[in-house]
Design a protein around this motif. Structure first.
Motif, PDB file in Angstrom:
ATOM      1  N   SER A  77       0.578  -1.040   0.207  1.00 27.77           N
ATOM      2  CA  SER A  77      -0.223   0.125   0.224  1.00 27.77           C
ATOM      3  C   SER A  77       0.891   1.585   0.029  1.00 27.77           C
ATOM      4  CB  SER A  77      -0.639   0.000   1.590  1.00 27.77           C
ATOM      5  OG  SER A  77      -1.989  -1.604   1.043  1.00 27.77           O
ATOM      6  N   MET A  78       2.084   0.941   0.897  1.00 29.64           N
ATOM      7  CA  MET A  78       2.792   2.352   0.699  1.00 29.64           C
ATOM      8  C   MET A  78       3.245   2.667  -0.391  1.00 29.64           C
ATOM      9  SD  MET A  78       5.831   3.066   3.488  1.00 29.64           S
ATOM     10  CE  MET A  78       4.934   3.331   4.647  1.00 29.64           C
ATOM     11  N   GLN A  79       3.422   1.416  -1.011  1.00 27.72           N
ATOM     12  CA  GLN A  79       3.844   1.481  -2.826  1.00 27.72           C
ATOM     13  C   GLN A  79       3.312   2.233  -3.546  1.00 27.72           C
ATOM     14  OE1 GLN A  79       4.899  -1.828  -5.024  1.00 27.72           O
ATOM     15  NE2 GLN A  79       7.455  -2.375  -4.232  1.00 27.72           N
ATOM     16  N   ASP A  80       1.967   1.586  -3.658  1.00 27.35           N
ATOM     17  CA  ASP A  80       1.686   1.996  -4.545  1.00 27.35           C
ATOM     18  C   ASP A  80       0.941   3.455  -4.354  1.00 27.35           C
ATOM     19  OD1 ASP A  80       0.945  -0.627  -5.661  1.00 27.35           O
ATOM     20  OD2 ASP A  80      -0.903  -0.677  -4.841  1.00 27.35           O
ATOM     21  N   PHE A  81       1.022   3.824  -2.493  1.00 27.90           N
ATOM     22  CA  PHE A  81       0.844   5.406  -2.213  1.00 27.90           C
ATOM     23  C   PHE A  81       2.175   6.409  -3.466  1.00 27.90           C
ATOM     24  CE2 PHE A  81       2.348   8.932   0.022  1.00 27.90           C
ATOM     25  CZ  PHE A  81       0.952  10.081   0.193  1.00 27.90           C
ATOM     26  N   GLY A  82       3.409   6.214  -2.694  1.00 20.49           N
ATOM     27  CA  GLY A  82       4.199   6.176  -3.540  1.00 20.49           C
ATOM     28  C   GLY A  82       4.944   6.342  -4.950  1.00 20.49           C
ATOM     29  N   VAL A  83       4.241   5.454  -6.164  1.00 19.20           N
ATOM     30  CA  VAL A  83       3.832   5.448  -7.215  1.00 19.20           C
ATOM     31  C   VAL A  83       3.317   6.746  -7.286  1.00 19.20           C
ATOM     32  CG1 VAL A  83       2.994   4.536  -9.394  1.00 19.20           C
ATOM     33  CG2 VAL A  83       4.639   3.093  -7.480  1.00 19.20           C
TER      34      VAL A  83
END
Length: 287
Positions: free
Chosen positions: A31-37
């Motif tokens: 989820s953090m990765q998706d937010f960052g992307v």
């Protein structure tokens, strides 16, 4: 007699709980990765920060860089796991809190969660950076290697009003040799990337408008990696480039940019090392 039935049941319960915790942690990191992307592809300033961090961390995937951008302190540059810092003769300072990223386990070769830390959270030897100066042998080798990646025939054009230009119709990479080395490297890197995205016409989805940002991003990452002044990409099509894509699809585009810059960068470093060994062999006195 030991109650083995109870022991086995207890272990099974603990294993199930541990697996659930691991999955929850992986879901949180994803989820953090998706937010960052999503932050990267929706904000030009954040996109530029991403390119700078990707250039400082060329071996890490776009997804891990997105996590680092979202989870590490503002102003973070080079990051890595405790094991990576140890390989660079640095250690994580006591009490520092990292961010979970996906790292390959050296034993199983599977991706597992590992804590990553910014360089400011570590101590030890200074990190060495390769910096190419105009007119240096290193810059000459870098430019030569860069041109080897072109899928179009390089031609000289001193009338060109830019250091380099890829003509997709002629399938030629025109180069004006009268520009300073740093400007030439940045421009040639972007145009070489276009030749590879075009792939001699085999990429049916190719258009300059579609791949302009990707190619300029490859060039920015390479310039950042080798201490060359980068040219800021044209962000006008940032929203258009990723419009309608899922986070996974956006990350795939970013990974494609990262992979191309990583391949070219590794090849440049390999060429430099071969040249150094060659010069060292020449200087070595005969016995």
């Amino acid at each position: 007699m030991a109650n083995l039935e109870s022991i086995i049941a207890g272990k099974a319960a603990r294993d199930t709980e541990w697996q659930a915790q691991q999955q929850a942690e992986r879901d949180n990191v994803t989820s953090m990765q998706d937010f960052g992307v999503l932050s990267i592809i929706s904000d030009p300033d954040f996109y530029l920060r991403y390119l700078a961090m990707q250039g400082d961390n060329p071996t890490y995937s776009a997804g891990n860089v997105a996590i680092a951008l979202a989870g590490l302190p503002d102003g973070s540059t080079v990051f890595g796991t405790a094991e990576r810092w140890q390989s660079l003769h640095r250690t994580v300072k006591e009490g520092e809190t990292g961010v979970k990223i996906f790292a390959r386990d050296q034993r199983t070769k599977q991706y597992v969660l590992a804590d990553a830390y910014d360089v400011s959270q570590t101590k030890g030897q200074d990190i060495k950076q390769t910096i190419f100066e105009d007119g240096s042998k290193e810059m000459e080798t870098a430019l030569e290697t860069l041109l080897n990646f072109s899928k179009a025939k390089p031609v000289t054009d001193k009338e060109l009003d830019a250091p380099a230009y890829y003509d997709e119709d002629k399938k030629e990479l025109a180069i004006n040799p009268d520009y300073p080395d740093g400007e030439a490297f940045a421009s040639i890197a972007a145009e070489v990337a276009l030749t590879r995205f075009h792939d001699k016409g085999f990429n049916r989805n190719y258009s300059w408008a579609r791949y302009e940002l990707d190619a300029q991003s490859v060039a920015y990452i390479l310039c950042r990696r080798f201490g060359i002044e980068p040219k800021t990409p044209n962000m006008e099509r940032l929203t258009e480039r990723f419009e309608g894509m899922t986070p996974d699809e956006c990350r795939s585009v970013l990974d494609g940019v990262q992979d191309m810059s990583k391949q070219i960068g590794r090849s440049i470093e390999k060429s430099l090392e071969e040249k150094r060994r060659s010069r060292s062999a020449v200087r070595r006195p005969a016995r």
